[in-house]
Design an enzyme around this catalytic site. Sequence first.
Site, PDB file in Angstrom:
ATOM      1  N   PRO A   9     -76.698 -27.709 -33.919  1.00 58.67           N
ATOM      2  CA  PRO A   9     -77.300 -26.958 -32.810  1.00 58.67           C
ATOM      3  C   PRO A   9     -76.804 -25.527 -32.664  1.00 58.67           C
ATOM      4  O   PRO A   9     -75.609 -25.258 -32.798  1.00 58.67           O
ATOM      5  CB  PRO A   9     -76.922 -27.794 -31.565  1.00 58.67           C
ATOM      6  CG  PRO A   9     -75.768 -28.616 -32.004  1.00 58.67           C
ATOM      7  CD  PRO A   9     -75.972 -28.892 -33.455  1.00 58.67           C
ATOM      8  N   ASN A  10     -77.749 -24.670 -32.381  1.00 56.98           N
ATOM      9  CA  ASN A  10     -77.543 -23.249 -32.065  1.00 56.98           C
ATOM     10  C   ASN A  10     -77.207 -22.383 -33.276  1.00 56.98           C
ATOM     11  O   ASN A  10     -77.179 -21.163 -33.173  1.00 56.98           O
ATOM     12  CB  ASN A  10     -76.470 -23.069 -30.978  1.00 56.98           C
ATOM     13  CG  ASN A  10     -76.872 -23.744 -29.681  1.00 56.98           C
ATOM     14  OD1 ASN A  10     -77.968 -23.506 -29.188  1.00 56.98           O
ATOM     15  ND2 ASN A  10     -76.020 -24.601 -29.149  1.00 56.98           N
ATOM     16  N   ARG A  17     -77.625 -13.675 -31.566  1.00 55.91           N
ATOM     17  CA  ARG A  17     -77.107 -13.677 -30.195  1.00 55.91           C
ATOM     18  C   ARG A  17     -75.580 -13.693 -30.258  1.00 55.91           C
ATOM     19  O   ARG A  17     -75.004 -14.187 -31.218  1.00 55.91           O
ATOM     20  CB  ARG A  17     -77.550 -14.918 -29.426  1.00 55.91           C
ATOM     21  CG  ARG A  17     -79.022 -15.164 -29.425  1.00 55.91           C
ATOM     22  CD  ARG A  17     -79.697 -14.597 -28.184  1.00 55.91           C
ATOM     23  NE  ARG A  17     -80.967 -15.252 -27.917  1.00 55.91           N
ATOM     24  CZ  ARG A  17     -82.060 -15.117 -28.660  1.00 55.91           C
ATOM     25  NH1 ARG A  17     -82.043 -14.347 -29.732  1.00 55.91           N
ATOM     26  NH2 ARG A  17     -83.175 -15.745 -28.350  1.00 55.91           N
ATOM     27  N   TYR A  22     -69.727 -14.571 -32.740  1.00 56.44           N
ATOM     28  CA  TYR A  22     -70.031 -15.205 -34.030  1.00 56.44           C
ATOM     29  C   TYR A  22     -70.369 -14.217 -35.149  1.00 56.44           C
ATOM     30  O   TYR A  22     -70.714 -14.644 -36.253  1.00 56.44           O
ATOM     31  CB  TYR A  22     -71.173 -16.210 -33.854  1.00 56.44           C
ATOM     32  CG  TYR A  22     -70.755 -17.439 -33.073  1.00 56.44           C
ATOM     33  CD1 TYR A  22     -69.961 -18.417 -33.663  1.00 56.44           C
ATOM     34  CD2 TYR A  22     -71.122 -17.614 -31.740  1.00 56.44           C
ATOM     35  CE1 TYR A  22     -69.551 -19.532 -32.968  1.00 56.44           C
ATOM     36  CE2 TYR A  22     -70.721 -18.737 -31.021  1.00 56.44           C
ATOM     37  CZ  TYR A  22     -69.940 -19.688 -31.646  1.00 56.44           C
ATOM     38  OH  TYR A  22     -69.533 -20.794 -30.954  1.00 56.44           O
ATOM     39  N   ASN A  73     -71.971 -28.563 -41.027  1.00 52.88           N
ATOM     40  CA  ASN A  73     -71.499 -27.862 -39.840  1.00 52.88           C
ATOM     41  C   ASN A  73     -72.294 -28.448 -38.680  1.00 52.88           C
ATOM     42  O   ASN A  73     -73.437 -28.053 -38.425  1.00 52.88           O
ATOM     43  CB  ASN A  73     -71.706 -26.356 -39.922  1.00 52.88           C
ATOM     44  CG  ASN A  73     -71.108 -25.637 -38.707  1.00 52.88           C
ATOM     45  OD1 ASN A  73     -70.711 -26.282 -37.722  1.00 52.88           O
ATOM     46  ND2 ASN A  73     -71.024 -24.313 -38.771  1.00 52.88           N
ATOM     47  N   ALA A  76     -71.641 -28.063 -32.077  1.00 55.09           N
ATOM     48  CA  ALA A  76     -70.985 -28.725 -30.942  1.00 55.09           C
ATOM     49  C   ALA A  76     -71.029 -30.250 -31.041  1.00 55.09           C
ATOM     50  O   ALA A  76     -70.192 -30.936 -30.436  1.00 55.09           O
ATOM     51  CB  ALA A  76     -71.624 -28.259 -29.632  1.00 55.09           C
ATOM     52  N   HIS A  79     -67.880 -32.377 -31.802  1.00 54.79           N
ATOM     53  CA  HIS A  79     -66.884 -32.784 -30.796  1.00 54.79           C
ATOM     54  C   HIS A  79     -67.363 -33.944 -29.934  1.00 54.79           C
ATOM     55  O   HIS A  79     -66.591 -34.441 -29.107  1.00 54.79           O
ATOM     56  CB  HIS A  79     -66.547 -31.572 -29.916  1.00 54.79           C
ATOM     57  CG  HIS A  79     -66.364 -30.312 -30.703  1.00 54.79           C
ATOM     58  ND1 HIS A  79     -65.363 -30.167 -31.642  1.00 54.79           N
ATOM     59  CD2 HIS A  79     -67.078 -29.146 -30.754  1.00 54.79           C
ATOM     60  CE1 HIS A  79     -65.462 -28.975 -32.209  1.00 54.79           C
ATOM     61  NE2 HIS A  79     -66.498 -28.332 -31.687  1.00 54.79           N
ATOM     62  N   ASP A  86     -71.143 -42.361 -37.219  1.00 52.50           N
ATOM     63  CA  ASP A  86     -71.651 -43.633 -37.744  1.00 52.50           C
ATOM     64  C   ASP A  86     -72.619 -43.404 -38.905  1.00 52.50           C
ATOM     65  O   ASP A  86     -72.641 -44.176 -39.869  1.00 52.50           O
ATOM     66  CB  ASP A  86     -72.349 -44.428 -36.635  1.00 52.50           C
ATOM     67  CG  ASP A  86     -71.369 -44.993 -35.604  1.00 52.50           C
ATOM     68  OD1 ASP A  86     -70.152 -44.968 -35.865  1.00 52.50           O
ATOM     69  OD2 ASP A  86     -71.835 -45.450 -34.539  1.00 52.50           O
ATOM     70  N   GLU A  97     -66.711 -31.497 -43.674  1.00 55.93           N
ATOM     71  CA  GLU A  97     -66.959 -30.836 -42.383  1.00 55.93           C
ATOM     72  C   GLU A  97     -66.556 -29.364 -42.508  1.00 55.93           C
ATOM     73  O   GLU A  97     -65.460 -29.065 -42.964  1.00 55.93           O
ATOM     74  CB  GLU A  97     -66.112 -31.519 -41.298  1.00 55.93           C
ATOM     75  CG  GLU A  97     -66.205 -30.839 -39.936  1.00 55.93           C
ATOM     76  CD  GLU A  97     -65.314 -31.499 -38.878  1.00 55.93           C
ATOM     77  OE1 GLU A  97     -64.932 -32.685 -39.042  1.00 55.93           O
ATOM     78  OE2 GLU A  97     -64.976 -30.808 -37.901  1.00 55.93           O
ATOM     79  N   HIS A  99     -66.626 -25.339 -40.527  1.00 59.39           N
ATOM     80  CA  HIS A  99     -66.841 -24.501 -39.346  1.00 59.39           C
ATOM     81  C   HIS A  99     -66.597 -23.049 -39.700  1.00 59.39           C
ATOM     82  O   HIS A  99     -65.661 -22.734 -40.444  1.00 59.39           O
ATOM     83  CB  HIS A  99     -65.894 -24.893 -38.204  1.00 59.39           C
ATOM     84  CG  HIS A  99     -66.110 -26.295 -37.756  1.00 59.39           C
ATOM     85  ND1 HIS A  99     -67.198 -26.665 -37.010  1.00 59.39           N
ATOM     86  CD2 HIS A  99     -65.418 -27.428 -37.988  1.00 59.39           C
ATOM     87  CE1 HIS A  99     -67.165 -27.962 -36.795  1.00 59.39           C
ATOM     88  NE2 HIS A  99     -66.090 -28.455 -37.391  1.00 59.39           N
ATOM     89  N   SER A 101     -65.751 -20.742 -37.382  1.00 60.18           N
ATOM     90  CA  SER A 101     -64.574 -20.332 -36.601  1.00 60.18           C
ATOM     91  C   SER A 101     -63.443 -21.330 -36.815  1.00 60.18           C
ATOM     92  O   SER A 101     -63.665 -22.459 -37.290  1.00 60.18           O
ATOM     93  CB  SER A 101     -64.935 -20.266 -35.114  1.00 60.18           C
ATOM     94  OG  SER A 101     -65.312 -21.547 -34.628  1.00 60.18           O
ATOM     95  N   ARG A 106     -59.457 -22.181 -30.650  1.00 60.64           N
ATOM     96  CA  ARG A 106     -60.416 -22.000 -29.556  1.00 60.64           C
ATOM     97  C   ARG A 106     -60.124 -23.001 -28.421  1.00 60.64           C
ATOM     98  O   ARG A 106     -59.016 -23.492 -28.305  1.00 60.64           O
ATOM     99  CB  ARG A 106     -61.841 -22.132 -30.112  1.00 60.64           C
ATOM    100  CG  ARG A 106     -62.115 -21.104 -31.233  1.00 60.64           C
ATOM    101  CD  ARG A 106     -63.538 -21.158 -31.713  1.00 60.64           C
ATOM    102  NE  ARG A 106     -64.472 -20.814 -30.640  1.00 60.64           N
ATOM    103  CZ  ARG A 106     -65.788 -20.962 -30.737  1.00 60.64           C
ATOM    104  NH1 ARG A 106     -66.330 -21.443 -31.846  1.00 60.64           N
ATOM    105  NH2 ARG A 106     -66.574 -20.628 -29.739  1.00 60.64           N
ATOM    106  N   ARG A 110     -62.663 -28.140 -28.381  1.00 62.05           N
ATOM    107  CA  ARG A 110     -63.106 -27.997 -29.776  1.00 62.05           C
ATOM    108  C   ARG A 110     -62.056 -28.513 -30.755  1.00 62.05           C
ATOM    109  O   ARG A 110     -62.271 -28.520 -31.970  1.00 62.05           O
ATOM    110  CB  ARG A 110     -63.428 -26.538 -30.104  1.00 62.05           C
ATOM    111  CG  ARG A 110     -64.606 -25.981 -29.331  1.00 62.05           C
ATOM    112  CD  ARG A 110     -64.960 -24.582 -29.789  1.00 62.05           C
ATOM    113  NE  ARG A 110     -65.650 -23.861 -28.736  1.00 62.05           N
ATOM    114  CZ  ARG A 110     -66.965 -23.948 -28.504  1.00 62.05           C
ATOM    115  NH1 ARG A 110     -67.734 -24.683 -29.261  1.00 62.05           N
ATOM    116  NH2 ARG A 110     -67.514 -23.269 -27.505  1.00 62.05           N
TER     117      ARG A 110
END
Length: 143
Positions: A9-10, A17, A22, A73, A76, A79, A86, A97, A99, A101, A106, A110
């Site tokens: 997401p995002n 933005r 970011y 990635n 959110a 977390h 699963d 995994e 990321h 950042s 942070r 997170r």
Amino acid sequence: MLVLFLNGPNLNLLGLREPEVYGRTTLADIEVRVRELAAKMGVEVEFRQSNWEGQLVDWIHDARGIFAGIVLNAGAYTHTSIALRDAIVAAGVPTVEVHLSNVHAREEFRHRSMIAPVCRGVISGFGVMSYLLGLEAAIVNGS
Ligand code: CA2
């Protein structure tokens, strides 16, 4: 060899933005960098993004038998999502995994990852390089 990159997401808003948080690199820019490295390595990649948890779950399930590895990635959902955790276990496709950042530098919320325990490893804090290292990690054999 085929490696699947999944973005949560995002991440579609990257570079568009909140550049102060970011940066100005877009997800399309990251895909270009990943494809450049993949071509040098002789690896084929598929690059996808969804804001929907269930879509990410479906893509992880469908990766079984097709992709040698997943670079994830989860944004959110990292977390919060037992569903993604699963799915990674159920699919049995080695997953890295990543990321952009350093999540440990942070907010406290997170610092916990629901998916890290079922991933091969975690790469966090290197910006675009996290994805490139993720690609290298995804094709490493063994433990
Ligand atoms: O550092 C990462 O890659 C994250 O997965 C990014 C997620 C965050 O929730 C994770 O804790 C760490 C957030 C991605 C949101 O991206 C945005 C891009 C532009 C504007 C707003 C959010």
